[in-house]
Design an enzyme around this catalytic site. Structure first.
Site, short mmCIF file in Angstrom:
data_model
loop_
_atom_site.label_atom_id
_atom_site.label_comp_id
_atom_site.label_asym_id
_atom_site.label_seq_id
_atom_site.Cartn_x
_atom_site.Cartn_y
_atom_site.Cartn_z
N TYR A 40 32.96 -9.17 43.69
CA TYR A 40 33.02 -7.73 43.49
C TYR A 40 34.11 -7.35 42.49
CZ TYR A 40 33.05 -2.75 44.69
OH TYR A 40 32.98 -1.38 44.64
N LYS A 49 33.64 -5.41 38.85
CA LYS A 49 34.28 -4.13 38.54
C LYS A 49 35.29 -4.25 37.39
CE LYS A 49 31.87 -1.67 41.31
NZ LYS A 49 30.88 -0.72 40.77
#
Length: 263
Positions: free
Chosen positions: A168, A172
């Site tokens: 993740y 990002k």
């Protein structure tokens, strides 16, 4: 009289403080739930014509009903943002002033436990799809010639790292880099590109985590303001970045994180 993006004059803006997106067409992905849903409603309330995109028809139907009750302007598209059909649909839009590139997901796993299916899923939706959708929107905005605004929904994890979030965080951080590069390249076309980077937001996706007392304690310990964000908190930041009030803001990441990344 001096002008600002999207054909509005400075004088004309003064009477539109309550509807800062008046006359604009806003495309919101992942609009069925959470941040996307709150953003779709907030943009409509701010005067925009909103096109809300989700894979789940029932979510869009309830969203449309909620918007209708408030006399808000909203159109629903049932679509998979990872599909070529959706990208082509963006290319056929008659007007597109704002893209809120919100669709994304997460799965908490220790590094050693990350399976290839999870890796591929997060990279496909959070990075590949985000790039393809924003590229299509930028190309369409350039063709229309009115300028525009693209807002990527990033995360505080695009600025820091954390255990169980290797993939993740990677996705990002990629969005943060994409934001900067797009902002520079598209500036001559009057297209602004920014990111909004929230802390933990209480949504249907995060609810199971926040029900765990240990996780909620962890969250509170990392946020100086000691508050978990609401989807509305993020939506208001997106409204600002999308509006003429942010006409000189591009290539930045607005952190709605309660001070978490200031530590």
């Amino acid at each position: 009289m001096s002008t600002v993006p999207n054909g509005q004059t400075k004088a004309s803006l003064s009477g539109r403080r309550a509807t800062p997106l008046h006359g604009l067409t806003v495309l919101v992905t992942g609009a069925g739930r959470g941040i996307g849903r709150a953003t779709a409603l907030a943009c409509a309330d701010a005067g925009a014509r909103v096109i809300a995109v989700s894979r789940t028809r029932s979510d869009l139907e309830s969203l449309a009903a909620e918007a209708a009750e408030a006399s808000e302007i909203l159109t629903s598209w049932v679509a998979d943002v990872t599909s070529s059909e959706f990208v082509r649909a963006i290319g056929a839009m008659e007007q597109l002033d704002v893209l809120v590139n919100n669709a994304g997901t997460n799965k908490l796993q220790l590094l050693a436990d990350v399976d290839d299916a999870t890796l591929d899923m997060l990279l496909s939706l959070n990075v590949r799809s985000a790039f393809q959708v924003s590229r299509a929107a930028a190309v369409r905005m350039m063709a229309i010639g009115r300028g525009g605004s693209i807002v990527h929904v990033s995360s505080q994890m695009g600025h820091v790292g954390a255990a169980k979030r290797t993939v993740y965080c990677m996705t990002k951080h990629a969005i943060e880099g994409l934001t900067k590069a797009m902002a520079i390249e598209l500036a001559p076309n009057g297209i602004r590109v920014n990111a909004v980077a929230p802390t933990i937001v209480e949504t249907s996706m995060t609810a199971p985590f926040l029900e765990d007392p240990a996780y909620r304690t962890f969250a509170m310990e990392t946020i100086p303001l000691k508050q978990v964000a609401s989807a509305d908190d993020v939506a208001e930041a997106i409204i600002y970045l999308a509006s003429p009030a942010a006409r000189l803001v591009t290539g930045t990441s607005l952190r709605v994180d309660g001070g978490a990344t200031a530590q």
